[in-house]
Scaffold this motif. Structure first.
Motif, PDB file in Angstrom:
ATOM      1  N   MET A 235     -42.656   1.077 -26.113  1.00 26.58           N
ATOM      2  CA  MET A 235     -42.918   0.624 -27.483  1.00 26.58           C
ATOM      3  C   MET A 235     -42.107   1.426 -28.488  1.00 26.58           C
ATOM      4  O   MET A 235     -41.500   0.893 -29.397  1.00 26.58           O
ATOM      5  CB  MET A 235     -44.422   0.721 -27.776  1.00 26.58           C
ATOM      6  CG  MET A 235     -44.817   0.297 -29.188  1.00 26.58           C
ATOM      7  SD  MET A 235     -44.045  -1.236 -29.787  1.00 26.58           S
ATOM      8  CE  MET A 235     -44.922  -2.479 -28.833  1.00 26.58           C
ATOM      9  N   LYS A 236     -42.042   2.754 -28.290  1.00 29.36           N
ATOM     10  CA  LYS A 236     -41.309   3.605 -29.213  1.00 29.36           C
ATOM     11  C   LYS A 236     -39.822   3.212 -29.240  1.00 29.36           C
ATOM     12  O   LYS A 236     -39.208   3.106 -30.297  1.00 29.36           O
ATOM     13  CB  LYS A 236     -41.455   5.069 -28.778  1.00 29.36           C
ATOM     14  CG  LYS A 236     -41.340   6.014 -29.936  1.00 29.36           C
ATOM     15  CD  LYS A 236     -42.106   7.304 -29.741  1.00 29.36           C
ATOM     16  CE  LYS A 236     -41.774   8.236 -30.897  1.00 29.36           C
ATOM     17  NZ  LYS A 236     -41.095   9.443 -30.487  1.00 29.36           N
ATOM     18  N   ASP A 237     -39.272   2.930 -28.054  1.00 26.82           N
ATOM     19  CA  ASP A 237     -37.874   2.504 -27.961  1.00 26.82           C
ATOM     20  C   ASP A 237     -37.654   1.187 -28.684  1.00 26.82           C
ATOM     21  O   ASP A 237     -36.655   0.991 -29.360  1.00 26.82           O
ATOM     22  CB  ASP A 237     -37.469   2.331 -26.491  1.00 26.82           C
ATOM     23  CG  ASP A 237     -37.297   3.683 -25.819  1.00 26.82           C
ATOM     24  OD1 ASP A 237     -37.434   4.699 -26.520  1.00 26.82           O
ATOM     25  OD2 ASP A 237     -37.038   3.703 -24.607  1.00 26.82           O
ATOM     26  N   ASP A 238     -38.617   0.251 -28.499  1.00 27.86           N
ATOM     27  CA  ASP A 238     -38.509  -1.047 -29.160  1.00 27.86           C
ATOM     28  C   ASP A 238     -38.483  -0.884 -30.672  1.00 27.86           C
ATOM     29  O   ASP A 238     -37.727  -1.557 -31.358  1.00 27.86           O
ATOM     30  CB  ASP A 238     -39.696  -1.945 -28.783  1.00 27.86           C
ATOM     31  CG  ASP A 238     -39.536  -2.533 -27.389  1.00 27.86           C
ATOM     32  OD1 ASP A 238     -38.423  -2.418 -26.842  1.00 27.86           O
ATOM     33  OD2 ASP A 238     -40.518  -3.090 -26.870  1.00 27.86           O
ATOM     34  N   VAL A 239     -39.328   0.005 -31.185  1.00 29.47           N
ATOM     35  CA  VAL A 239     -39.382   0.218 -32.631  1.00 29.47           C
ATOM     36  C   VAL A 239     -38.057   0.786 -33.131  1.00 29.47           C
ATOM     37  O   VAL A 239     -37.528   0.349 -34.154  1.00 29.47           O
ATOM     38  CB  VAL A 239     -40.568   1.135 -33.008  1.00 29.47           C
ATOM     39  CG1 VAL A 239     -40.437   1.646 -34.440  1.00 29.47           C
ATOM     40  CG2 VAL A 239     -41.896   0.385 -32.833  1.00 29.47           C
ATOM     41  N   GLY A 240     -37.482   1.731 -32.381  1.00 28.99           N
ATOM     42  CA  GLY A 240     -36.192   2.295 -32.759  1.00 28.99           C
ATOM     43  C   GLY A 240     -35.098   1.243 -32.759  1.00 28.99           C
ATOM     44  O   GLY A 240     -34.277   1.166 -33.681  1.00 28.99           O
ATOM     45  N   ARG A 241     -35.132   0.400 -31.751  1.00 33.79           N
ATOM     46  CA  ARG A 241     -34.141  -0.682 -31.659  1.00 33.79           C
ATOM     47  C   ARG A 241     -34.335  -1.668 -32.807  1.00 33.79           C
ATOM     48  O   ARG A 241     -33.370  -2.142 -33.415  1.00 33.79           O
ATOM     49  CB  ARG A 241     -34.313  -1.399 -30.304  1.00 33.79           C
ATOM     50  CG  ARG A 241     -33.154  -2.280 -29.908  1.00 33.79           C
ATOM     51  CD  ARG A 241     -33.067  -2.415 -28.384  1.00 33.79           C
ATOM     52  NE  ARG A 241     -34.237  -3.066 -27.811  1.00 33.79           N
ATOM     53  CZ  ARG A 241     -34.349  -4.392 -27.672  1.00 33.79           C
ATOM     54  NH1 ARG A 241     -33.375  -5.195 -28.054  1.00 33.79           N
ATOM     55  NH2 ARG A 241     -35.426  -4.933 -27.138  1.00 33.79           N
ATOM     56  N   ALA A 242     -35.595  -1.944 -33.118  1.00 32.52           N
ATOM     57  CA  ALA A 242     -35.900  -2.872 -34.219  1.00 32.52           C
ATOM     58  C   ALA A 242     -35.367  -2.326 -35.543  1.00 32.52           C
ATOM     59  O   ALA A 242     -34.778  -3.069 -36.339  1.00 32.52           O
ATOM     60  CB  ALA A 242     -37.409  -3.108 -34.304  1.00 32.52           C
ATOM     61  N   ALA A 243     -35.547  -1.027 -35.780  1.00 33.69           N
ATOM     62  CA  ALA A 243     -35.059  -0.428 -37.030  1.00 33.69           C
ATOM     63  C   ALA A 243     -33.528  -0.512 -37.081  1.00 33.69           C
ATOM     64  O   ALA A 243     -32.948  -0.791 -38.143  1.00 33.69           O
ATOM     65  CB  ALA A 243     -35.521   1.022 -37.137  1.00 33.69           C
ATOM     66  N   ASP A 244     -32.869  -0.322 -35.934  1.00 37.72           N
ATOM     67  CA  ASP A 244     -31.398  -0.451 -35.892  1.00 37.72           C
ATOM     68  C   ASP A 244     -30.965  -1.882 -36.230  1.00 37.72           C
ATOM     69  O   ASP A 244     -29.980  -2.093 -36.937  1.00 37.72           O
ATOM     70  CB  ASP A 244     -30.865  -0.084 -34.495  1.00 37.72           C
ATOM     71  CG  ASP A 244     -30.946   1.417 -34.231  1.00 37.72           C
ATOM     72  OD1 ASP A 244     -31.062   2.181 -35.219  1.00 37.72           O
ATOM     73  OD2 ASP A 244     -30.907   1.813 -33.051  1.00 37.72           O
ATOM     74  N   ILE A 245     -31.695  -2.846 -35.685  1.00 40.21           N
ATOM     75  CA  ILE A 245     -31.375  -4.255 -35.958  1.00 40.21           C
ATOM     76  C   ILE A 245     -31.513  -4.544 -37.460  1.00 40.21           C
ATOM     77  O   ILE A 245     -30.656  -5.184 -38.063  1.00 40.21           O
ATOM     78  CB  ILE A 245     -32.285  -5.197 -35.121  1.00 40.21           C
ATOM     79  CG1 ILE A 245     -31.910  -5.102 -33.633  1.00 40.21           C
ATOM     80  CG2 ILE A 245     -32.174  -6.646 -35.610  1.00 40.21           C
ATOM     81  CD1 ILE A 245     -32.884  -5.802 -32.694  1.00 40.21           C
ATOM     82  N   LEU A 246     -32.578  -4.023 -38.066  1.00 36.27           N
ATOM     83  CA  LEU A 246     -32.754  -4.219 -39.520  1.00 36.27           C
ATOM     84  C   LEU A 246     -31.592  -3.596 -40.286  1.00 36.27           C
ATOM     85  O   LEU A 246     -31.060  -4.203 -41.218  1.00 36.27           O
ATOM     86  CB  LEU A 246     -34.081  -3.622 -39.988  1.00 36.27           C
ATOM     87  CG  LEU A 246     -35.364  -4.334 -39.534  1.00 36.27           C
ATOM     88  CD1 LEU A 246     -36.602  -3.565 -40.006  1.00 36.27           C
ATOM     89  CD2 LEU A 246     -35.412  -5.779 -40.056  1.00 36.27           C
ATOM     90  N   ARG A 247     -31.195  -2.393 -39.897  1.00 32.90           N
ATOM     91  CA  ARG A 247     -30.075  -1.710 -40.578  1.00 32.90           C
ATOM     92  C   ARG A 247     -28.775  -2.488 -40.456  1.00 32.90           C
ATOM     93  O   ARG A 247     -27.932  -2.464 -41.345  1.00 32.90           O
ATOM     94  CB  ARG A 247     -29.858  -0.302 -39.992  1.00 32.90           C
ATOM     95  CG  ARG A 247     -30.748   0.721 -40.650  1.00 32.90           C
ATOM     96  CD  ARG A 247     -30.500   2.127 -40.114  1.00 32.90           C
ATOM     97  NE  ARG A 247     -31.791   2.802 -40.115  1.00 32.90           N
ATOM     98  CZ  ARG A 247     -32.522   3.064 -39.038  1.00 32.90           C
ATOM     99  NH1 ARG A 247     -32.062   2.795 -37.819  1.00 32.90           N
ATOM    100  NH2 ARG A 247     -33.706   3.615 -39.165  1.00 32.90           N
ATOM    101  N   ALA A 248     -28.630  -3.196 -39.339  1.00 28.87           N
ATOM    102  CA  ALA A 248     -27.407  -3.979 -39.113  1.00 28.87           C
ATOM    103  C   ALA A 248     -27.495  -5.368 -39.758  1.00 28.87           C
ATOM    104  O   ALA A 248     -26.625  -6.210 -39.545  1.00 28.87           O
ATOM    105  CB  ALA A 248     -27.164  -4.106 -37.610  1.00 28.87           C
ATOM    106  N   GLY A 249     -28.558  -5.625 -40.502  1.00 23.18           N
ATOM    107  CA  GLY A 249     -28.681  -6.911 -41.197  1.00 23.18           C
ATOM    108  C   GLY A 249     -29.362  -7.993 -40.379  1.00 23.18           C
ATOM    109  O   GLY A 249     -29.340  -9.169 -40.754  1.00 23.18           O
TER     110      GLY A 249
ATOM    111  N   ALA B 251     -44.999   2.005 -37.833  1.00 20.62           N
ATOM    112  CA  ALA B 251     -43.943   2.739 -37.118  1.00 20.62           C
ATOM    113  C   ALA B 251     -42.568   2.163 -37.450  1.00 20.62           C
ATOM    114  O   ALA B 251     -41.600   2.907 -37.663  1.00 20.62           O
ATOM    115  CB  ALA B 251     -44.204   2.669 -35.611  1.00 20.62           C
ATOM    116  N   LEU B 252     -42.476   0.847 -37.516  1.00 24.47           N
ATOM    117  CA  LEU B 252     -41.199   0.202 -37.842  1.00 24.47           C
ATOM    118  C   LEU B 252     -40.762   0.571 -39.261  1.00 24.47           C
ATOM    119  O   LEU B 252     -39.599   0.923 -39.496  1.00 24.47           O
ATOM    120  CB  LEU B 252     -41.326  -1.321 -37.697  1.00 24.47           C
ATOM    121  CG  LEU B 252     -40.095  -2.125 -38.142  1.00 24.47           C
ATOM    122  CD1 LEU B 252     -38.889  -1.824 -37.260  1.00 24.47           C
ATOM    123  CD2 LEU B 252     -40.392  -3.629 -38.139  1.00 24.47           C
ATOM    124  N   LEU B 253     -41.679   0.484 -40.213  1.00 22.38           N
ATOM    125  CA  LEU B 253     -41.349   0.766 -41.618  1.00 22.38           C
ATOM    126  C   LEU B 253     -40.977   2.233 -41.802  1.00 22.38           C
ATOM    127  O   LEU B 253     -40.074   2.575 -42.566  1.00 22.38           O
ATOM    128  CB  LEU B 253     -42.528   0.376 -42.516  1.00 22.38           C
ATOM    129  CG  LEU B 253     -42.805  -1.137 -42.542  1.00 22.38           C
ATOM    130  CD1 LEU B 253     -44.174  -1.431 -43.148  1.00 22.38           C
ATOM    131  CD2 LEU B 253     -41.700  -1.879 -43.306  1.00 22.38           C
TER     132      LEU B 253
END
Ligand code: TXA
Ligand code: MG
Length: 313
Positions: free
Chosen positions: A1-15, A119-121
């Protein structure tokens, strides 16, 4: 789950677009500072560009950077109900661009309580624009499976967070024009808001500037929905027979194949409502008959969603 959240934040940063769980309904998130990300969000939702979107934050301090001021009433509601199912509409600061506010002079902000949303925010670090993760006008999703069924490959990642605990969208209070106005009822009731504010909260004036939560077809399944008083349910079932799908408090009637029995408490009912409407919609009957809940303050938010569903088709 922690990895998914980190990946999700990266996706948001990339638009990119990330669907994520909140305690109300699942949201479809995009970087609220990026014009291109928000444009993609609107395109995927099929939402008109002049409809403002709620911006989500990990904490109140960051949220209020996006507003011109944080009046006492806003501070009081934030202290009492955040993190939680409450959205505040306030005058916007320069941080909030036209593309998230629908060019309104105000912005809707919320600090959700769901641990995965938080966690995502937190990982993303700034505002995330997130309407409910359904196509425009349809029933909001309360599970990750609902999101995938609605948006499929149009979203870069769907974060899992179990079924949404509240089940209907956040309460929205407009504080941008002085006295508090309830724009959308939710789990946090008008009475609870008034108790926290020590002042009355007005109901939305139909002549006020439009906002899509208050517009025509929202929260509607494809099958026509009819709100039926308890005493008339039997008669309506007799008319439609097996072509009726029923959402009721009472026990199933043998003439009806698709019958879902709902909890007698408003919070339990709200939690199950959208999943139940989706399930009955999938039965492809001629109508969904909904046994009307009592006209009581505790049922205000559920009645609001049922009335929209019934007028929406
Ligand atoms: O529970 C929720 O609020 C969910 C989760 C994902 O947080 N979000 C949600 O967003 O329901 P959406 O976009 O489906 O509904 C947003 C509502 C709309 O009715 C919109 O008009 C209103 O919030 N809204 C947003 N900003 C506003 C503003 N500046 N002034 C008036 N209404 C606003
Ligand atoms: Mg919505």
């Amino acid at each position: 789950m922690k990895d998914d959240v980190g990946r999700a934040a990266d996706i948001l940063r990339a638009g990119g677009l990330v669907a994520f769980p909140t305690e109300t309904v699942y949201g479809l998130g995009a970087d609220a500072s990026s014009a291109t990300a928000v444009a993609r969000l609107y395109a995927v939702k099929g939402r008109p560009a002049d409809h403002p979107v709620i911006v989500h934050f990990a904490g109140a301090e960051r949220a209020f950077e996006w507003t011109r001021s944080a009046p006492g009433a806003a501070q009081a509601l934030a202290a009492k109900f955040w993190p939680g199912p409450l959205t505040l509409v306030l005058k916007r600061s320069a941080r909030a661009a036209d593309f998230v506010t629908g060019a309104e002079d105000s912005i809707g902000i919320r600090v959700p309580a769901h641990p995965v949303a938080h966690a995502l925010l937190e990982a993303f670090g700034d505002g995330v624009a997130a309407p409910s993760a359904n196509r425009f006008g349809r029933v909001s999703p309360t599970t990750a499976a609902h999101v995938r069924a609605d948006l499929g490959g149009d979203v870069d990642l769907v974060l899992e967070g179990g079924p949404s605990e509240v089940g209907i969208e956040s309460t929205i209070v407009d504080l941008s024009r002085g006295a508090a106005v309830l724009l959308r009822p939710g789990r946090i009731s008008k009475e609870a808001l008034e108790a926290a504010l020590g002042a009355p909260v007005a109901l939305r004036d139909e002549s006020a500037p439009r906002h899509p939560g208050g517009l025509e077809r929202h929260y509607a399944p494809a099958t026509p929905v009819r709100l039926v008083p308890p005493h008339a349910l039997d008669r309506e079932i007799a008319k439609l027979g097996a072509r009726a799908a029923v959402l009721a408090f009472s026990r199933p009637d043998e003439r009806v194949e698709y019958w879902l029995r709902m909890p007698r408490d408003a919070e339990g009912y709200a939690r199950k409502l959208y999943g139940a409407l989706r399930e009955l919609d999938a039965a492809r009957c001629d109508a969904i008959l909904v046994e009307a809940p009592p006209q009581e303050p505790a049922w205000q938010a559920v009645l609001d969603r049922l009335q929209r569903a019934a007028s929406g088709g």
